[in-house]
Design a protein around this motif. Structure first.
Motif, mmCIF file in Angstrom:
data_model
loop_
_atom_site.group_PDB
_atom_site.id
_atom_site.type_symbol
_atom_site.label_atom_id
_atom_site.label_comp_id
_atom_site.label_asym_id
_atom_site.label_seq_id
_atom_site.Cartn_x
_atom_site.Cartn_y
_atom_site.Cartn_z
ATOM 1 N N SER A 202 29.829 9.104 78.362
ATOM 2 C CA SER A 202 29.530 10.079 79.258
ATOM 3 C C SER A 202 28.828 11.440 78.596
ATOM 4 C CB SER A 202 31.118 10.697 79.824
ATOM 5 O OG SER A 202 31.767 11.379 78.770
ATOM 6 N N ASP A 203 28.561 12.158 79.252
ATOM 7 C CA ASP A 203 27.773 13.576 79.052
ATOM 8 C C ASP A 203 28.936 14.436 78.274
ATOM 9 O OD1 ASP A 203 25.907 15.253 78.596
ATOM 10 O OD2 ASP A 203 25.281 15.534 80.561
ATOM 11 N N MET A 204 28.361 15.664 77.786
ATOM 12 C CA MET A 204 29.282 16.604 77.297
ATOM 13 C C MET A 204 30.269 17.106 78.317
ATOM 14 S SD MET A 204 26.328 19.781 77.069
ATOM 15 C CE MET A 204 25.354 18.726 75.974
ATOM 16 N N GLY A 205 31.371 17.571 77.880
ATOM 17 C CA GLY A 205 32.372 18.083 78.485
ATOM 18 C C GLY A 205 33.382 16.917 78.569
ATOM 19 N N SER A 206 34.603 17.049 79.467
ATOM 20 C CA SER A 206 35.655 16.017 79.481
ATOM 21 C C SER A 206 35.466 15.326 80.883
ATOM 22 C CB SER A 206 36.978 16.709 79.336
ATOM 23 O OG SER A 206 37.159 17.040 78.076
ATOM 24 N N GLN A 207 35.135 14.202 80.734
ATOM 25 C CA GLN A 207 34.798 13.259 82.156
ATOM 26 C C GLN A 207 35.852 12.027 82.349
ATOM 27 O OE1 GLN A 207 32.191 14.400 83.537
ATOM 28 N NE2 GLN A 207 31.193 15.572 82.091
ATOM 29 N N ASP A 208 36.163 11.700 83.504
ATOM 30 C CA ASP A 208 36.994 10.625 83.557
ATOM 31 C C ASP A 208 36.309 9.250 83.503
ATOM 32 O OD1 ASP A 208 35.713 10.312 86.074
ATOM 33 O OD2 ASP A 208 37.422 10.627 87.354
ATOM 34 N N GLN A 213 32.012 13.791 89.679
ATOM 35 C CA GLN A 213 31.441 14.928 90.247
ATOM 36 C C GLN A 213 31.511 14.938 91.665
ATOM 37 O OE1 GLN A 213 30.258 17.364 87.818
ATOM 38 N NE2 GLN A 213 31.001 15.703 86.398
ATOM 39 N N GLY A 214 32.872 15.717 92.016
ATOM 40 C CA GLY A 214 33.079 15.632 93.515
ATOM 41 C C GLY A 214 33.542 14.346 93.859
ATOM 42 N N SER A 215 32.697 14.091 95.091
ATOM 43 C CA SER A 215 32.519 12.673 95.795
ATOM 44 C C SER A 215 31.896 11.710 94.993
ATOM 45 C CB SER A 215 32.454 12.872 97.084
ATOM 46 O OG SER A 215 30.934 13.149 97.275
ATOM 47 N N TYR A 216 30.773 12.153 93.962
ATOM 48 C CA TYR A 216 30.071 11.284 93.314
ATOM 49 C C TYR A 216 30.412 10.748 92.119
ATOM 50 C CZ TYR A 216 25.501 10.283 90.950
ATOM 51 O OH TYR A 216 24.320 9.417 90.438
ATOM 52 N N ARG A 217 30.601 9.267 92.108
ATOM 53 C CA ARG A 217 31.197 8.743 90.978
ATOM 54 C C ARG A 217 29.907 7.825 90.417
ATOM 55 N NH1 ARG A 217 34.503 4.753 93.586
ATOM 56 N NH2 ARG A 217 36.045 4.663 91.728
ATOM 57 N N PHE A 218 29.412 8.676 89.338
ATOM 58 C CA PHE A 218 28.212 8.104 88.636
ATOM 59 C C PHE A 218 28.573 6.680 87.815
ATOM 60 C CE2 PHE A 218 25.012 9.042 85.356
ATOM 61 C CZ PHE A 218 23.942 8.261 85.846
ATOM 62 N N PHE A 219 29.384 6.829 86.972
ATOM 63 C CA PHE A 219 29.738 5.719 86.184
ATOM 64 C C PHE A 219 30.301 4.244 87.029
ATOM 65 C CE2 PHE A 219 29.860 7.315 81.580
ATOM 66 C CZ PHE A 219 28.596 7.734 81.720
ATOM 67 N N ALA A 220 31.100 4.759 87.986
ATOM 68 C CA ALA A 220 31.635 3.562 88.972
ATOM 69 C C ALA A 220 30.805 2.741 89.560
ATOM 70 C CB ALA A 220 32.777 4.300 89.973
ATOM 71 N N ASP A 221 29.757 3.628 89.960
ATOM 72 C CA ASP A 221 28.767 2.856 90.653
ATOM 73 C C ASP A 221 27.771 2.207 89.996
ATOM 74 O OD1 ASP A 221 29.608 4.021 93.136
ATOM 75 O OD2 ASP A 221 28.009 5.676 93.035
ATOM 76 N N ILE A 222 27.379 2.601 88.730
ATOM 77 C CA ILE A 222 26.735 1.940 87.615
ATOM 78 C C ILE A 222 27.609 0.616 87.269
ATOM 79 C CG2 ILE A 222 25.856 1.721 85.201
ATOM 80 C CD1 ILE A 222 25.247 4.621 85.488
ATOM 81 N N ALA A 223 28.942 0.637 86.862
ATOM 82 C CA ALA A 223 29.542 -0.481 86.466
ATOM 83 C C ALA A 223 29.580 -1.470 87.831
ATOM 84 C CB ALA A 223 31.066 -0.001 86.293
#
Length: 532
Positions: A202-208, A213-223
């Motif tokens: 993930s990018d800087m900062g604490s990410q799940d 990011q809100g309703s956007y699930r960047f890594f879930a969609d990539i996976a």
């Protein structure tokens, strides 16, 4: 007056982000319903067999979306159609149906899409035609569903990569030193394998683990996308987030590299994963973590960076907008609106006093340039202030001394801001992560990276400038003959489809989605690794 209004807003700069879309393709003009005055429809009773449920896969860049059209015939000369797009949570969307000879025309105004088709196949069990919507025009085949069951969908071979099913597994592993417990999810294709695999960073900062990011699930969609195409994907909660232990602000970029190495070790011992084709995909700082890991004695099989930095940490952070409170943002917006309102009011007075249209237009154009010039000056001043503040943090070893200086600077620049916010901001700047990153230089280790590398950056990235950072990374990696770099037009830091190319939901809202061009680029490149 314009300068005074903007100055009184607290010398605030708003960072602008772009929010994206659903389908990419060549732009096309908006589609409009067919005019009944221009086209007379034949009696629908002449084609009674069209009633039923029709299903099929809609080809989009990077994959397919299921489409269902349901047609009922309540009367001898009447057909009613509805459209379902489950992936977009659109159900029972009303659609007009026009019959011209043997051609059927469906139009759903809610999503501005049209399907022009004819019945084909044995006993007319298929609808074959062209699906059109803004940004997409592709062939589509729908099959009549079995009235006694869920129906079957015949998938055309539209992609070179064969889609597959996958399952997910809960993962727990330990990162050393410190016995940091990391938890996450492994999305793995069904079958024996061995499959290529990637760990997402993930990018800087604490990410799940979903990089939500809100309703956007960047890594879930990539996976999900990569797992459907035969690539296993591991994604973990960052330290101190979700089910992972540890403390994110206390972890440095070097600590995060050790977390990445722990994930790689976990993947490589899985019997269904090919250890030689196991790599890292990193977003932002995660891309730099991946490159650091690639410079170590046991590197990943490949690295994909998504908006990684090529600059020293201080230089990158100093180029970004200063975080603002909601009150600061609102105050700046109000000042901008008030300044423009005064311009329009003066223009109205000029008209009533006898000025001609050309004179009024000249005045308005001049004032617009003045407003933009003042905003540009404010932006430059804020960036200069930000760099000075970060430089003080980097050079002042004492946390107490640095915090006192930073709090004083923030309170002088933003006098109307809550003092507690200034103290919290200063505390953030003095965490171990921040202090380490301000001095972090990605360049020295790049010469040691010899595995295949794919560098990706959106051209509309306001946080990591594509031209500056990709150029710097390419220069640092020039000794590696297996480096590819791409600038993806119109994409922001989160690689979201541009808003103009999205499909609105039934309620009119448009949710951000991962750009298909990114998913396709990553998938195709990863599948090529180790296959030569």
């Amino acid at each position: 007056m314009i300068r005074k209004l903007l100055r009184n807003a607290g010398k605030v700069v708003i960072g602008v982000g772009l929010w994206p879309a659903v389908v990419l393709g060549q732009a096309s003009a908006p589609i409009r319903p067919d005019s009944a005055a221009q086209h007379s429809a034949a009696p629908v009773a002449s084609m009674p067999s069209v009633a039923g449920v029709w299903k099929g896969p809609l080809s989009i860049p990077g994959g397919t979306l299921p489409v269902q059209i349901s047609i009922i015939q309540p009367g001898a000369n009447k057909l009613i159609a509805t459209l379902d797009l489950p992936a977009k949570r659109l159900n029972k969307v009303p659609a007009s149906l026009t019959l011209r000879g043997d051609t059927l025309i469906f139009y759903a105004a809610t999503v501005d899409c049209r399907f022009v088709c004819t019945q084909a196949g044995e006993a007319g069990q298929e609808l074959r035609g062209v699906w059109s919507q803004p940004g997409l025009r592709v062939p589509l085949v729908l099959q009549r569903a079995d009235p006694n069951g869920a129906g079957t969908v015949a998938v055309e071979k539209t992609a070179a990569v064969k889609a597959t099913t996958y399952h997910i597994e809960a993962v727990r592993l330990t990162s050393q030193p410190g016995n940091v417990a990391l938890a996450g999810t492994l999305s793995i294709p069904d079958g024996a394998g061995p499959f290529p695999a990637a760990m997402l960073l993930s990018d800087m900062g604490s990410q799940d683990r979903d990089s939500r990011q809100g309703s956007y699930r960047f890594f879930a969609d990539i996976a999900a996308t990569l797992a459907r195409q035969g690539i296993a994907v591991l994604r973990l909660d960052d330290r101190g987030v979700g089910e992972s232990s540890g403390n994110g602000p206390l972890a440095t970029t070097a600590d995060l590299m050790r977390d990445a190495q722990a994930g790689l070790s976990y993947l490589r011992i899985r019997p269904s994963i090919d250890p030689a084709r196991t790599g890292l995909i990193g977003h932002g700082e995660g891309g730099n973590v991946a490159l650091l890991a690639a410079a170590q004695p046991v590197p990943p099989g490949f690295v994909v960076t998504l908006a990684a930095s090529g600059l020293v940490g201080l230089d990158l952070l100093a180029s970004q907008a200063e975080p603002l409170s909601a009150a600061d943002t609102a105050r700046t917006g109000q000042a901008r609106r008030q300044a423009w309102a005064e311009v329009l009011a003066k223009a109205a007075k000029l008209r009533t006093s006898g000025s001609n249209s050309a004179q009024v237009e000249t005045y308005v154009a001049q004032q617009r340039l003045k407003i933009k010039s003042e905003e540009r000056k404010q932006t430059e001043a804020t960036l200069k202030f930000r760099r000075t503040m970060l430089e003080i943090v980097r050079q002042t070893a004492s946390n107490d001394q640095a915090q006192a200086i930073v709090v004083n600077m923030l309170r002088q620049r933003y006098p109307d801001q809550d003092p507690a916010l200034a103290r919290a901001r200063a505390t953030d700047l003095l965490t171990p992560w921040y202090r380490y990153y301000l001095k972090f230089d990605p360049q020295p280790s790049l010469a040691d990276v010899q595995c295949p590398v794919l560098l990706l950056n959106g051209t509309d990235d306001a946080e990591v400038n594509a031209a500056t950072n990709l150029t710097a990374l390419e220069k640092g990696l020039k000794g590696n003959k297996r480096v590819s770099a791409r600038r993806l037009p119109g994409l922001n830091h989160w690689f979201q489809t541009p808003a103009a190319e999205r499909i609105a939901a039934a309620d009119g809202t448009v949710e951000p989605v991962v750009a298909p061009v990114l998913l396709t680029a990553v998938r195709d490149w990863v599948l090529q690794q180790g296959s030569r």
